[in-house]
Design a protein around this motif. Structure first.
Motif, PDB file in Angstrom:
ATOM      1  N   MET B   1       0.850  -1.201   0.000  1.00  0.00           N
ATOM      2  CA  MET B   1       0.000   0.000   0.000  1.00  0.00           C
ATOM      3  C   MET B   1       0.884   1.249   0.000  1.00  0.00           C
ATOM      4  O   MET B   1       1.798   1.363   0.804  1.00  0.00           O
ATOM      5  CB  MET B   1      -0.893  -0.023   1.247  1.00  0.00           C
ATOM      6  N   THR B   2       0.601   2.163  -0.907  1.00  0.00           N
ATOM      7  CA  THR B   2       1.450   3.348  -0.987  1.00  0.00           C
ATOM      8  C   THR B   2       0.980   4.425  -0.010  1.00  0.00           C
ATOM      9  O   THR B   2      -0.073   4.298   0.624  1.00  0.00           O
ATOM     10  CB  THR B   2       1.415   3.935  -2.409  1.00  0.00           C
ATOM     11  N   ILE B   3       1.809   5.454   0.102  1.00  0.00           N
ATOM     12  CA  ILE B   3       1.484   6.538   1.033  1.00  0.00           C
ATOM     13  C   ILE B   3       0.187   7.221   0.612  1.00  0.00           C
ATOM     14  O   ILE B   3      -0.671   7.530   1.437  1.00  0.00           O
ATOM     15  CB  ILE B   3       2.640   7.567   1.060  1.00  0.00           C
ATOM     16  N   ALA B   4       0.033   7.417  -0.732  1.00  0.00           N
ATOM     17  CA  ALA B   4      -1.121   8.160  -1.221  1.00  0.00           C
ATOM     18  C   ALA B   4      -2.433   7.467  -0.867  1.00  0.00           C
ATOM     19  O   ALA B   4      -3.367   8.089  -0.357  1.00  0.00           O
ATOM     20  CB  ALA B   4      -1.009   8.333  -2.731  1.00  0.00           C
ATOM     21  N   THR B   5      -2.489   6.134  -1.093  1.00  0.00           N
ATOM     22  CA  THR B   5      -3.761   5.449  -0.827  1.00  0.00           C
ATOM     23  C   THR B   5      -4.053   5.402   0.666  1.00  0.00           C
ATOM     24  O   THR B   5      -5.205   5.529   1.082  1.00  0.00           O
ATOM     25  CB  THR B   5      -3.732   4.026  -1.391  1.00  0.00           C
ATOM     26  N   THR B   6      -3.000   5.249   1.479  1.00  0.00           N
ATOM     27  CA  THR B   6      -3.216   5.249   2.928  1.00  0.00           C
ATOM     28  C   THR B   6      -3.801   6.579   3.379  1.00  0.00           C
ATOM     29  O   THR B   6      -4.782   6.629   4.127  1.00  0.00           O
ATOM     30  CB  THR B   6      -1.889   5.015   3.673  1.00  0.00           C
ATOM     31  N   THR B   7      -3.195   7.667   2.893  1.00  0.00           N
ATOM     32  CA  THR B   7      -3.689   8.998   3.257  1.00  0.00           C
ATOM     33  C   THR B   7      -5.139   9.155   2.833  1.00  0.00           C
ATOM     34  O   THR B   7      -5.972   9.663   3.585  1.00  0.00           O
ATOM     35  CB  THR B   7      -2.848  10.084   2.564  1.00  0.00           C
ATOM     36  N   GLU B   8      -5.423   8.664   1.616  1.00  0.00           N
ATOM     37  CA  GLU B   8      -6.779   8.802   1.097  1.00  0.00           C
ATOM     38  C   GLU B   8      -7.762   8.071   1.991  1.00  0.00           C
ATOM     39  O   GLU B   8      -8.837   8.584   2.315  1.00  0.00           O
ATOM     40  CB  GLU B   8      -6.815   8.247  -0.330  1.00  0.00           C
ATOM     41  N   GLN B   9      -7.364   6.833   2.430  1.00  0.00           N
ATOM     42  CA  GLN B   9      -8.289   6.061   3.261  1.00  0.00           C
ATOM     43  C   GLN B   9      -8.508   6.715   4.612  1.00  0.00           C
ATOM     44  O   GLN B   9      -9.641   6.770   5.112  1.00  0.00           O
ATOM     45  CB  GLN B   9      -7.750   4.647   3.434  1.00  0.00           C
ATOM     46  N   ILE B  10      -7.414   7.232   5.186  1.00  0.00           N
ATOM     47  CA  ILE B  10      -7.559   7.902   6.487  1.00  0.00           C
ATOM     48  C   ILE B  10      -8.485   9.103   6.343  1.00  0.00           C
ATOM     49  O   ILE B  10      -9.404   9.314   7.147  1.00  0.00           O
ATOM     50  CB  ILE B  10      -6.175   8.337   7.024  1.00  0.00           C
ATOM     51  N   CYS B  11      -8.264   9.892   5.275  1.00  0.00           N
ATOM     52  CA  CYS B  11      -9.116  11.060   5.047  1.00  0.00           C
ATOM     53  C   CYS B  11     -10.567  10.637   4.882  1.00  0.00           C
ATOM     54  O   CYS B  11     -11.473  11.244   5.450  1.00  0.00           O
ATOM     55  CB  CYS B  11      -8.669  11.807   3.794  1.00  0.00           C
ATOM     56  N   PHE B  12     -10.777   9.561   4.112  1.00  0.00           N
ATOM     57  CA  PHE B  12     -12.157   9.118   3.881  1.00  0.00           C
ATOM     58  C   PHE B  12     -12.806   8.723   5.194  1.00  0.00           C
ATOM     59  O   PHE B  12     -13.952   9.102   5.468  1.00  0.00           O
ATOM     60  CB  PHE B  12     -12.191   7.939   2.902  1.00  0.00           C
ATOM     61  N   LEU B  13     -12.076   7.975   6.024  1.00  0.00           N
ATOM     62  CA  LEU B  13     -12.659   7.522   7.297  1.00  0.00           C
ATOM     63  C   LEU B  13     -13.033   8.716   8.163  1.00  0.00           C
ATOM     64  O   LEU B  13     -14.126   8.778   8.731  1.00  0.00           O
ATOM     65  CB  LEU B  13     -11.674   6.616   8.031  1.00  0.00           C
ATOM     66  N   ILE B  14     -12.115   9.693   8.257  1.00  0.00           N
ATOM     67  CA  ILE B  14     -12.387  10.869   9.093  1.00  0.00           C
ATOM     68  C   ILE B  14     -13.613  11.623   8.567  1.00  0.00           C
ATOM     69  O   ILE B  14     -14.528  11.956   9.328  1.00  0.00           O
ATOM     70  CB  ILE B  14     -11.155  11.806   9.123  1.00  0.00           C
ATOM     71  N   LEU B  15     -13.636  11.836   7.244  1.00  0.00           N
ATOM     72  CA  LEU B  15     -14.744  12.600   6.659  1.00  0.00           C
ATOM     73  C   LEU B  15     -16.063  11.860   6.836  1.00  0.00           C
ATOM     74  O   LEU B  15     -17.087  12.458   7.205  1.00  0.00           O
ATOM     75  CB  LEU B  15     -14.484  12.845   5.174  1.00  0.00           C
ATOM     76  N   ALA B  16     -16.033  10.530   6.595  1.00  0.00           N
ATOM     77  CA  ALA B  16     -17.278   9.753   6.714  1.00  0.00           C
ATOM     78  C   ALA B  16     -17.783   9.798   8.147  1.00  0.00           C
ATOM     79  O   ALA B  16     -18.982  10.002   8.394  1.00  0.00           O
ATOM     80  CB  ALA B  16     -17.034   8.324   6.257  1.00  0.00           C
ATOM     81  N   ALA B  17     -16.851   9.641   9.108  1.00  0.00           N
ATOM     82  CA  ALA B  17     -17.262   9.685  10.515  1.00  0.00           C
ATOM     83  C   ALA B  17     -17.847  11.057  10.850  1.00  0.00           C
ATOM     84  O   ALA B  17     -18.864  11.165  11.548  1.00  0.00           O
ATOM     85  CB  ALA B  17     -16.073   9.374  11.410  1.00  0.00           C
ATOM     86  N   THR B  18     -17.215  12.122  10.322  1.00  0.00           N
ATOM     87  CA  THR B  18     -17.725  13.475  10.580  1.00  0.00           C
ATOM     88  C   THR B  18     -19.136  13.620  10.039  1.00  0.00           C
ATOM     89  O   THR B  18     -20.012  14.178  10.700  1.00  0.00           O
ATOM     90  CB  THR B  18     -16.826  14.531   9.905  1.00  0.00           C
ATOM     91  N   ILE B  19     -19.343  13.102   8.811  1.00  0.00           N
ATOM     92  CA  ILE B  19     -20.662  13.262   8.202  1.00  0.00           C
ATOM     93  C   ILE B  19     -21.713  12.530   9.014  1.00  0.00           C
ATOM     94  O   ILE B  19     -22.763  13.085   9.366  1.00  0.00           O
ATOM     95  CB  ILE B  19     -20.649  12.753   6.743  1.00  0.00           C
ATOM     96  N   VAL B  20     -21.428  11.254   9.369  1.00  0.00           N
ATOM     97  CA  VAL B  20     -22.440  10.453  10.070  1.00  0.00           C
ATOM     98  C   VAL B  20     -22.736  11.052  11.445  1.00  0.00           C
ATOM     99  O   VAL B  20     -23.902  11.325  11.790  1.00  0.00           O
ATOM    100  CB  VAL B  20     -21.956   8.995  10.192  1.00  0.00           C
ATOM    101  N   LEU B  21     -21.673  11.300  12.222  1.00  0.00           N
ATOM    102  CA  LEU B  21     -21.892  11.824  13.579  1.00  0.00           C
ATOM    103  C   LEU B  21     -22.498  13.224  13.521  1.00  0.00           C
ATOM    104  O   LEU B  21     -23.414  13.548  14.282  1.00  0.00           O
ATOM    105  CB  LEU B  21     -20.574  11.853  14.350  1.00  0.00           C
ATOM    106  N   GLY B  22     -22.004  14.026  12.598  1.00  0.00           N
ATOM    107  CA  GLY B  22     -22.500  15.396  12.472  1.00  0.00           C
ATOM    108  C   GLY B  22     -23.965  15.431  12.123  1.00  0.00           C
ATOM    109  O   GLY B  22     -24.742  16.174  12.720  1.00  0.00           O
ATOM    110  N   SER B  23     -24.370  14.593  11.161  1.00  0.00           N
ATOM    111  CA  SER B  23     -25.787  14.666  10.779  1.00  0.00           C
ATOM    112  C   SER B  23     -26.673  14.121  11.892  1.00  0.00           C
ATOM    113  O   SER B  23     -27.790  14.617  12.089  1.00  0.00           O
ATOM    114  CB  SER B  23     -26.045  13.953   9.460  1.00  0.00           C
ATOM    115  N   LEU B  24     -26.171  13.108  12.631  1.00  0.00           N
ATOM    116  CA  LEU B  24     -26.949  12.658  13.802  1.00  0.00           C
ATOM    117  C   LEU B  24     -27.107  13.813  14.788  1.00  0.00           C
ATOM    118  O   LEU B  24     -28.184  14.023  15.352  1.00  0.00           O
ATOM    119  CB  LEU B  24     -26.247  11.478  14.467  1.00  0.00           C
ATOM    120  N   GLY B  25     -26.020  14.565  14.966  1.00  0.00           N
ATOM    121  CA  GLY B  25     -26.075  15.705  15.873  1.00  0.00           C
ATOM    122  C   GLY B  25     -27.064  16.759  15.403  1.00  0.00           C
ATOM    123  O   GLY B  25     -27.823  17.322  16.199  1.00  0.00           O
ATOM    124  N   VAL B  26     -27.073  17.017  14.074  1.00  0.00           N
ATOM    125  CA  VAL B  26     -27.997  18.017  13.531  1.00  0.00           C
ATOM    126  C   VAL B  26     -29.430  17.646  13.893  1.00  0.00           C
ATOM    127  O   VAL B  26     -30.241  18.482  14.293  1.00  0.00           O
ATOM    128  CB  VAL B  26     -27.845  18.112  11.993  1.00  0.00           C
TER     129      VAL B  26
END
Lengths: 383, 204
Positions: B1-26
């Protein structure tokens, strides 16, 4: 008619590409391509961040000195030669001040507000070019990224205004949001006219379209109305006098930042000055030819009989580019400061009237005229 | 796994978690101001997802329209009508909550089923990157011209409606109720701001 901008890939020098040379140097040391890129990535960001903060220090010093000159005072003079260390002393003072959160305020939003004001401004430096390859990222959406990022700021202002639990703060926050919504539209329309002429949103392409005939090909001659609209709107977005309604001292104490002290106040302070420098840089990119020298450096090199691709010429060209960008920006900053200390503040109804009833129609007409001129004279207006 | 794909996955996880938790909060938070600010956060995270999908123009437009305009206006409305009023208890609140929860759950299972049963083409279409802006413009003025124009007509209608609602002073009778308009309101609207400081003290 103005001479047509002779933008051909062969004519514009490729310029310094620090990233390519740095990466190839790291790869020659045996690192992988991805790792070399990962090591490279934070370097320009840190450099630009440092440049932005130093720019603020210079700005604060200029503000103090110019305001003093306008009011026939001397200004700071004991901290360093000509008071040049005064901004550092100011910063240090704010750093060690007690960080007060009012008792009935909303602690979380109170802390988050200044951050939300500062971060988009710093992110916008992503697209400020200092040379052909001397920018953090030549993203395709370029100038549009700056417009959309600057629209996040009012949320931070509303947040800090609300969280302070103070009526002056809330009114200041509401005013800031109203002002920034009103002035965003003529600003975007003025930018749109430029984008139409250069057929690209990228800041590098916008500057390249203004090279060719030196000072004569700068956009200010083709977009004088757009330049004035953009400058007024940029001042309003930065909440500089005559548009500093959100923090009008006589009416609102200090607006949304009334309850702030210490480092949180410093974030607002930093944000507003970084925003001013950023706006001045973008005016110079959009209207004053960016890193271009008034006489094209290619002509100068030819006249001196130097090949434009020689390493030394490249370094000199890049340095001249950086100096020109900063010089133009600080000239505009000087005008902004002079304006601040000479003109009185407008009223809120005058401010909104100016935005909606004057600038917006003028910006629309400017856009239509630009489109018509582009169709009529494709040579001069970027066909 | 290269650095780019790892970064992408970490970013995706953070963003997805933000969206799910944030919309529940809304939806779930009782303080409407928090909901509005969280909504802004969710919009920003969605823009981040667009960026990960190589759609930088859509991401910037998302920030400009949803965060810069929609969310700011929502906040503006909330803060301008920040009236303290004690809400009376709604009868059978628990039943309502259970019912709306059931509807949401049903919708969620439906979406999950669609997501898992559709044969998504993998790998997806090649991202066109910077060219996307050009392509969007071409589509707007060729095969998507009608929806584009319809959207602008819709906005125009909303704008005219807002002007009619805001400028009640030009009508003799109230545009909504049909009653004769409040003369005091008309007088107030026709008086320029800040001329009579003794009478009017509106300075926003």
């Amino acid at each position: 008619m103005l001479p047509s901008p002779l933008v051909t890939p062969g004519f514009v020098a490729a310029g310094l590409d620090l990233q390519a040379s740095f990466s190839s140097w790291l790869e020659s040391l045996g690192l992988s391509v991805a790792l070399a890129r990962a090591i490279w990535l934070p370097l320009p960001m840190l450099l630009v961040l440092t440049a932005a903060v130093v720019g603020v220090l210079v700005n604060v010093w200029l503000e103090r000195k110019i305001s003093a000159a306008v009011q026939q005072r001397i200004g700071p003079e004991y901290a360093g030669a000509l008071g040049i260390l005064q901004p550092l002393a100011d910063g240090l003072k704010l750093l060690v001040k007690e960080d007060v959160i009012p008792a009935r305020a909303d602690g979380l939003l109170f802390t988050l507000g200044p951050v939300l004001v500062l971060v988009p401004v710093i992110l916008s430096w992503l697209v400020v070019p200092f040379g052909q390859n001397l920018l953090i990222s030549n993203v395709g959406v370029g100038i549009f990224l700056w417009i959309s990022l600057s629209s996040i700021q009012p949320i931070g202002l509303l947040m800090s205004g609300y969280a302070s639990n103070n009526k002056y703060s809330l009114l200041g926050g509401l005013r800031a949001a109203a002002q920034s919504i009103s002035y965003e539209i003529p600003l975007a329309l003025a930018v749109l006219a430029i984008v139409m002429m250069s057929n690209s949103l990228s800041t590098v392409d916008i500057v390249n379209q203004q090279t060719g005939a030196g000072i004569l090909s700068w956009n200010i001659w083709r977009q004088p109305v757009g330049f004035v609209i953009f400058w007024i709107c940029a001042l309003a977005e930065c909440e500089r006098l005559p548009f500093d309604l959100p923090e009008a001292e006589e009416e609102l104490v200090a607006g949304y930042q009334t309850e702030y002290a210490g480092m949180k106040f410093a974030l607002f302070y930093l944000g507003s000055y970084i925003n001013l420098v950023l706006s001045a840089l973008l005016v110079s990119v959009l209207y004053l030819g960016g890193w271009g020298f008034p006489i094209p450096v290619e002509w100068l090199a030819q006249w001196l009989g130097q090949p434009i691709d020689a390493p030394l010429v490249q370094v000199i060209t890049a340095s001249v580019g950086i100096v020109m960008t900063v010089l133009k920006a600080y000239l505009l900053v000087f005008f902004a400061i002079l304006l601040r200390w000479t003109v009185p503040r407008v009223r809120i109804d005058q401010l909104l009237d100016l935005g909606w009833k004057f600038l917006l129609p003028i910006a629309l007409v400017n856009l239509l005229v630009t489109a018509a001129l582009k169709l009529a004279f494709p040579m001069a207006f970027g066909g | 796994m290269t650095i780019a794909t790892t970064t992408e996955q970490i970013c995706f996880l953070i963003l997805a978690a933000t969206i799910v938790l944030g919309s529940l909060g809304v939806v779930l938070l009782s303080n409407i101001v928090y909901s509005a600010f969280l909504l802004g956060g969710v919009f920003l995270a969605v823009a981040g997802i667009y960026l990960l999908l190589n759609a930088s123009f859509v991401a910037a437009a998302q920030v400009l329209v949803y965060v810069g305009a929609v969310n700011v206006l929502i906040l503006f409305a909330i803060m301008l009508v920040n009236k303290k009023e004690s809400l009376s208890a709604i009868p059978s609140l628990l039943l309502r909550r259970v019912l709306s929860g059931a509807v949401c759950l049903g919708l969620f299972t439906l979406l999950l089923r669609v997501a898992f049963t559709t044969a998504w083409p993998l790998p997806g279409p090649q991202p066109i990157g910077e060219e996307a802006t050009l392509r969007i413009g071409e589509h707007f003025f060729s095969d998507y011209l009608l929806p584009f124009e319809l959207a602008s007509v819709l906005l125009l209608m909303a704008m005219i409606g807002a002007i009619v609602l805001a400028r009640r002073d030009v009508y003799a009778s109230d545009v909504i109720t049909g009653e004769p308009a409040d003369q005091g309101l008309i007088e107030k609207a026709r008086t320029p701001l800040l001329i009579n400081r003794s009478e009017t003290s509106t300075t926003l």
